[in-house]
Design an enzyme around this catalytic site. Structure first.
Site, PDB file in Angstrom:
ATOM      1  N   HIS A 283       5.592  52.245  15.092  1.00  0.00           N
ATOM      2  CA  HIS A 283       5.749  52.911  13.797  1.00  0.00           C
ATOM      3  C   HIS A 283       4.447  52.704  13.031  1.00  0.00           C
ATOM      4  O   HIS A 283       3.911  51.595  12.993  1.00  0.00           O
ATOM      5  CB  HIS A 283       6.936  52.285  13.050  1.00  0.00           C
ATOM      6  CG  HIS A 283       6.895  52.523  11.580  1.00  0.00           C
ATOM      7  ND1 HIS A 283       6.780  53.784  11.044  1.00  0.00           N
ATOM      8  CD2 HIS A 283       6.925  51.668  10.515  1.00  0.00           C
ATOM      9  CE1 HIS A 283       6.747  53.687   9.724  1.00  0.00           C
ATOM     10  NE2 HIS A 283       6.832  52.418   9.381  1.00  0.00           N
TER      11      HIS A 283
ATOM     12  N   ASN B 210       1.952  56.663   6.128  1.00  0.00           N
ATOM     13  CA  ASN B 210       3.203  56.171   6.718  1.00  0.00           C
ATOM     14  C   ASN B 210       4.282  57.221   6.491  1.00  0.00           C
ATOM     15  O   ASN B 210       4.654  57.497   5.351  1.00  0.00           O
ATOM     16  CB  ASN B 210       3.556  54.845   6.024  1.00  0.00           C
ATOM     17  CG  ASN B 210       4.833  54.217   6.521  1.00  0.00           C
ATOM     18  OD1 ASN B 210       5.753  54.903   6.944  1.00  0.00           O
ATOM     19  ND2 ASN B 210       4.915  52.900   6.443  1.00  0.00           N
TER      20      ASN B 210
ATOM     21  N   CYS C 129      12.254  53.044   8.517  1.00  0.00           N
ATOM     22  CA  CYS C 129      11.133  53.071   9.464  1.00  0.00           C
ATOM     23  C   CYS C 129      11.578  52.884  10.916  1.00  0.00           C
ATOM     24  O   CYS C 129      10.841  53.210  11.840  1.00  0.00           O
ATOM     25  CB  CYS C 129      10.105  52.013   9.092  1.00  0.00           C
ATOM     26  SG  CYS C 129       9.447  52.286   7.447  1.00  0.00           S
TER      27      CYS C 129
HETATM   28  N1  ACO Z   1      -5.304  50.609  -5.442  1.00  0.00           N
HETATM   29  C1  ACO Z   1      -5.993  49.624  -6.013  1.00  0.00           C
HETATM   30  N2  ACO Z   1      -5.473  48.423  -6.316  1.00  0.00           N
HETATM   31  C2  ACO Z   1      -4.176  48.242  -6.025  1.00  0.00           C
HETATM   32  C3  ACO Z   1      -3.379  49.239  -5.420  1.00  0.00           C
HETATM   33  C4  ACO Z   1      -3.993  50.479  -5.137  1.00  0.00           C
HETATM   34  N3  ACO Z   1      -3.337  51.475  -4.577  1.00  0.00           N
HETATM   35  N4  ACO Z   1      -2.140  48.740  -5.245  1.00  0.00           N
HETATM   36  C5  ACO Z   1      -2.142  47.496  -5.708  1.00  0.00           C
HETATM   37  N5  ACO Z   1      -3.362  47.193  -6.180  1.00  0.00           N
HETATM   38  C6  ACO Z   1      -3.833  45.936  -6.758  1.00  0.00           C
HETATM   39  C7  ACO Z   1      -2.704  45.065  -7.259  1.00  0.00           C
HETATM   40  O1  ACO Z   1      -2.330  45.442  -8.554  1.00  0.00           O
HETATM   41  C8  ACO Z   1      -3.337  43.698  -7.194  1.00  0.00           C
HETATM   42  O2  ACO Z   1      -4.150  43.532  -8.317  1.00  0.00           O
HETATM   43  P1  ACO Z   1      -4.264  42.085  -9.040  1.00  0.00           P
HETATM   44  O3  ACO Z   1      -4.871  41.183  -8.013  1.00  0.00           O
HETATM   45  O4  ACO Z   1      -5.146  42.367 -10.191  1.00  0.00           O
HETATM   46  O5  ACO Z   1      -2.866  41.713  -9.408  1.00  0.00           O
HETATM   47  C9  ACO Z   1      -4.253  43.773  -5.980  1.00  0.00           C
HETATM   48  O6  ACO Z   1      -4.469  45.163  -5.732  1.00  0.00           O
HETATM   49  C10 ACO Z   1      -3.654  43.132  -4.751  1.00  0.00           C
HETATM   50  O7  ACO Z   1      -2.298  43.603  -4.639  1.00  0.00           O
HETATM   51  P2  ACO Z   1      -1.369  43.138  -3.502  1.00  0.00           P
HETATM   52  O8  ACO Z   1      -0.058  43.816  -3.618  1.00  0.00           O
HETATM   53  O9  ACO Z   1      -1.417  41.634  -3.447  1.00  0.00           O
HETATM   54  O10 ACO Z   1      -2.164  43.748  -2.303  1.00  0.00           O
HETATM   55  P3  ACO Z   1      -2.127  43.321  -0.810  1.00  0.00           P
HETATM   56  O11 ACO Z   1      -3.434  42.765  -0.453  1.00  0.00           O
HETATM   57  O12 ACO Z   1      -0.884  42.567  -0.470  1.00  0.00           O
HETATM   58  O13 ACO Z   1      -2.001  44.754  -0.141  1.00  0.00           O
HETATM   59  C11 ACO Z   1      -0.338  46.072   0.919  1.00  0.00           C
HETATM   60  C12 ACO Z   1      -0.886  45.571  -0.396  1.00  0.00           C
HETATM   61  C13 ACO Z   1      -1.377  46.978   1.570  1.00  0.00           C
HETATM   62  C14 ACO Z   1       0.912  46.888   0.669  1.00  0.00           C
HETATM   63  C15 ACO Z   1      -0.069  44.858   1.795  1.00  0.00           C
HETATM   64  O14 ACO Z   1       0.805  43.973   1.139  1.00  0.00           O
HETATM   65  C16 ACO Z   1       0.492  45.201   3.096  1.00  0.00           C
HETATM   66  O15 ACO Z   1      -0.208  45.592   3.986  1.00  0.00           O
HETATM   67  N6  ACO Z   1       1.841  45.062   3.243  1.00  0.00           N
HETATM   68  C17 ACO Z   1       2.565  45.459   4.383  1.00  0.00           C
HETATM   69  C18 ACO Z   1       3.604  46.376   3.968  1.00  0.00           C
HETATM   70  C19 ACO Z   1       3.359  47.746   4.444  1.00  0.00           C
HETATM   71  O16 ACO Z   1       2.421  48.094   5.108  1.00  0.00           O
HETATM   72  N7  ACO Z   1       4.282  48.554   4.123  1.00  0.00           N
HETATM   73  C20 ACO Z   1       4.256  49.882   4.597  1.00  0.00           C
HETATM   74  C21 ACO Z   1       5.544  50.489   4.370  1.00  0.00           C
HETATM   75  S1  ACO Z   1       6.860  49.572   4.947  1.00  0.00           S
HETATM   76  C22 ACO Z   1       6.929  49.782   6.547  1.00  0.00           C
HETATM   77  O17 ACO Z   1       6.678  50.842   7.042  1.00  0.00           O
HETATM   78  C23 ACO Z   1       7.282  48.646   7.338  1.00  0.00           C
END
Ligand code: ACO
Length: 332
Positions: free
Chosen positions: A259, A289, A114
């Site tokens: 980014h 992304n 990234c």
């Molecule tokens: N649709 C529906 N439910 C989902 C999905 C999906 N696509 N993906 C995961 N879930 C579920 C999980 O299984 C989990 O279920 P559970 O509670 O029954 O176990 C629930 O949703 C919550 O999952 P988390 O992984 O805890 O979700 P979170 O609220 O952390 O959101 C996310 C995930 C959006 C990735 C978040 O962690 C985030 O914003 N992270 C930042 C990382 C990022 O943006 N990376 C981008 C790429 S890296 C970069 O460019 C820097």
């Protein structure tokens, strides 16, 4: 002493638009979940046989060259940022070299995920400052739609990423207080396995075997919460470091192009710097992304929309796998 200036911007995204509702037909997810967590509404998926990382990079490069008033034969060097090269080796830089075609110039791939575009821009900037080259093409291009499994198992990452390419032409200039003012690069390899794709790597005797597909070992892994926590820490830190280096203030920024990791990360940075909407670029809703391509695509769209004017101070910043993070300040 010469320094470098961006003289042309270009982008290309594949035609196929994939909405959140399209994804919800093949995996257990909803438009609501994706929009709330990431801000993404749709993304582009490449067309096999038509788009590749190098062909998309070539289209973005062609547009950037036209806008800079340059021909491929004017280019002295290519820096190509991608984590999804057409082949495992050679890199996509040489595939781009033969496409337009360029002269037999040097072409190097940068693997900084990234932060790849800023690392690539920084390399171009250094070559120009030393007087080695005068005109350099910097490209960021990714095909990611085929690395994530479109299934319940792959949903946590499959909904975030998209395909596309962006490019800039960087040229030597003697104009004072214009162009790339500074670049700041960082990494912390302790977090390498927090956002990574292990296979097919060279650590094991067999780079891959059928078992790996079954076990999901050919899928990338992301510790989403840890990535989020570090992104909101390091984005502001590396932007402030660049500002301090140039004796500039946060209020001097005319446009911040981060980014496009996740809309919630962008909003956190916007709040941290107290920026009004018109001073920050967010287009993740349309493209998801696109990793190394996200900054040049966002920069290109902002330029096309007239949001970048002569003399503006543009800040760009990235954070991602590695962890690696970086920033640059550009006086347009
Ligand atoms: N649709 C529906 N439910 C989902 C999905 C999906 N696509 N993906 C995961 N879930 C579920 C999980 O299984 C989990 O279920 P559970 O509670 O029954 O176990 C629930 O949703 C919550 O999952 P988390 O992984 O805890 O979700 P979170 O609220 O952390 O959101 C996310 C995930 C959006 C990735 C978040 O962690 C985030 O914003 N992270 C930042 C990382 C990022 O943006 N990376 C981008 C790429 S890296 C970069 O460019 C820097």
């Amino acid at each position: 002493m010469p320094h470098s200036k961006i003289t042309g911007v270009g982008m290309y995204v594949p035609e196929t638009v994939v909405t959140n509702n399209d994804l919800s037909k093949v995996m257990d997810t909803t438009d609501e979940w994706i929009v709330e967590r990431t801000g993404i509404r749709e993304r582009r998926f490449f067309k096999e046989g038509e788009d590749t990382v190098s062909s998309m990079g070539a289209k973005a490069a062609q547009q950037a060259l036209e806008r800079a008033g340059k021909k491929p034969e004017d280019v002295d060097f290519i820096v190509f940022a991608t984590l999804s090269s057409d082949y495992n080796f050679p890199g996509s830089g040489v595939l781009l070299q033969r496409k337009l075609p360029f002269r037999q110039i040097g072409a190097v791939d940068v693997r900084a995920q990234c932060s790849g575009f800023i690392y690539a821009l920084s390399i171009a900037d250094q070559y120009i400052r030393t007087g080695t080259y005068k005109t350099i093409l910097v490209v960021g291009s990714e095909v990611q739609s085929n690395v994530f499994e479109k299934s319940d198992r792959g949903r946590n990452m499959a909904v975030i990423f998209g395909d596309g390419a962006g490019a800039v032409v960087v040229e030597a200039t003697d104009e004072p207080n214009k162009g790339i003012l500074t670049t700041k690069l960082h990494s912390d390899g302790r977090f390498a396995e927090e956002l990574y794709l292990e296979h097919p790597g060279s650590r094991r005797k067999e780079r891959f075997n059928p078992d790996m597909i079954e076990k999901g070992e050919l899928l990338p892994y992301m510790n989403g919460k840890l990535v989020f926590m570090n992104a909101v820490k390091y984005f502001p830190e590396v932007i402030r470091e660049a500002l301090a280096d140039c004796n500039l203030k946060e209020s001097d920024i005319d446009l911040l192009v981060p980014h496009q990791a996740n809309a919630r990360i962008t909003v956190a940075i916007q709040k941290e710097f107290n920026l009004p909407d018109e001073k920050i670029v967010s287009n993740i809703d349309k493209y998801g992304n696109t990793t190394a391509a996200s900054i040049p695509i966002a920069l290109c769209e902002a330029w096309e929309q007239g949001r970048i004017k002569d003399g503006d101070l543009i800040a760009i910043a990235g954070f991602g796998s590695g962890f690696m993070w970086a920033s640059a300040l550009i006086r347009w």
